[in-house]
Design an enzyme around this catalytic site. Sequence first.
Site, PDB file in Angstrom:
ATOM      1  N   CYS A 112      40.506  29.466  42.790  1.00 51.73           N
ATOM      2  CA  CYS A 112      40.533  28.390  43.670  1.00 51.73           C
ATOM      3  C   CYS A 112      39.372  27.206  43.458  1.00 51.73           C
ATOM      4  O   CYS A 112      39.556  26.319  44.057  1.00 51.73           O
ATOM      5  CB  CYS A 112      40.003  28.878  45.073  1.00 51.73           C
ATOM      6  SG  CYS A 112      41.372  30.105  45.644  1.00 51.73           S
ATOM      7  N   HIS A 261      37.501  23.460  49.373  1.00 52.60           N
ATOM      8  CA  HIS A 261      38.739  24.115  49.109  1.00 52.60           C
ATOM      9  C   HIS A 261      39.263  24.777  50.386  1.00 52.60           C
ATOM     10  O   HIS A 261      38.193  25.486  51.212  1.00 52.60           O
ATOM     11  CB  HIS A 261      38.227  25.367  47.940  1.00 52.60           C
ATOM     12  CG  HIS A 261      39.344  26.479  48.073  1.00 52.60           C
ATOM     13  ND1 HIS A 261      40.512  26.426  47.726  1.00 52.60           N
ATOM     14  CD2 HIS A 261      39.016  27.759  48.381  1.00 52.60           C
ATOM     15  CE1 HIS A 261      41.168  27.592  47.941  1.00 52.60           C
ATOM     16  NE2 HIS A 261      40.155  28.549  48.238  1.00 52.60           N
ATOM     17  N   ASN A 291      45.946  28.661  52.353  1.00 57.32           N
ATOM     18  CA  ASN A 291      45.104  28.608  51.130  1.00 57.32           C
ATOM     19  C   ASN A 291      45.987  28.612  49.980  1.00 57.32           C
ATOM     20  O   ASN A 291      46.779  29.450  49.709  1.00 57.32           O
ATOM     21  CB  ASN A 291      44.398  29.910  50.967  1.00 57.32           C
ATOM     22  CG  ASN A 291      43.386  29.743  49.976  1.00 57.32           C
ATOM     23  OD1 ASN A 291      43.690  29.432  48.860  1.00 57.32           O
ATOM     24  ND2 ASN A 291      42.215  30.839  49.898  1.00 57.32           N
TER      25      ASN A 291
END
Length: 344
Positions: A112, A261, A291
């Site tokens: 990520c 993020h 996500n």
Amino acid sequence: MQTAAVVEGLGAVLPARTVPNTELEADLGVTDEWIRRRTGITRRHVVDPGTTTADLASTAARNALKSAGTDTADAVVVATTTPDRLSPATAPEVAWRAGVAPAAAFDLAAVCSGFVYGLATCAGLIAAGIAQRVLLVGAETNSYFLRRTPQDRGPAILFGDGAGAVLLRAGSPDEPGAVGPFDLGSDGGQADLIRIESGGSRQRARGAAGCPSDDPDDDLYWAVSGQEVYRRAVIHMTRSSRRVLDAAGVAVADVDRFVAHQANQRILDRVAEEVGVGEERRLGNVATVGNTGAASIPLALADAVLRGSLSAGHRLLMTSFGGGLTWGSTLLTWPGVEAVLTEQ
């Protein structure tokens, strides 16, 4: 004067199919309200069967080129944890399909944190004079690595699919769009906190040594240690944000927009509070896309541009955290680039 990497184009793509929380309730044994309270997510985008990471990445790359008004790039970097294959890399195919072959092309694996790591990598290619223009794509098809069972409900409620890309060009450090400085870090001692166990030499080495997995199917899917990931994400994104601000000599009060993020809303809120960024300066779209790993920051940027909440002249702080463990932050002043976002 040192050459800087300057944002010239912004493209993104989301799968047309959406999965609302209500679709997960029966399989996961949770409610829509429970998912919203824990993550802030209401739905996520999921690819149709057969669509791959390269499919999404190629579209995002073409959209970034369209945004910039050019059809050339000297290099392509694809940040992903869900590549089409273990070998070869996904990036060469993306470069070919985006029409910029024979550009240099390679994948980057920082989970990520991949987009921020990718920005630093592309800035290095430009500063070294290796490339004048670089396409950076963050792309994931996480849905292929999820199971809808009560035992796997943590990853199942979080992850979605998508891709985002920026085109970077050589420019000067003092012009709008110039990226940097950077703060990057890792802690490989905590690698097991966020993982997909299958596909690498470790899994095969265990089998060769006569130590197969207790349940080989478990190795195929995302495993996330939620509470510990939450704790470490807050710590590392907060510290990294502060370090990059210090390196740039910028006060947090001078940051116009902040994007982290898009892990989950609780993490985003806590990090912003710790850094000292008020709600009116925060950007995010985790509620509607989930996500999306390395794609999350460029997707959030595209969403903000299209909504009018990110405009030319805004000083932007970006921070990320992911498996590895990895983390990273950077700054830029938004150059007024328009976003091209499509569905696929």
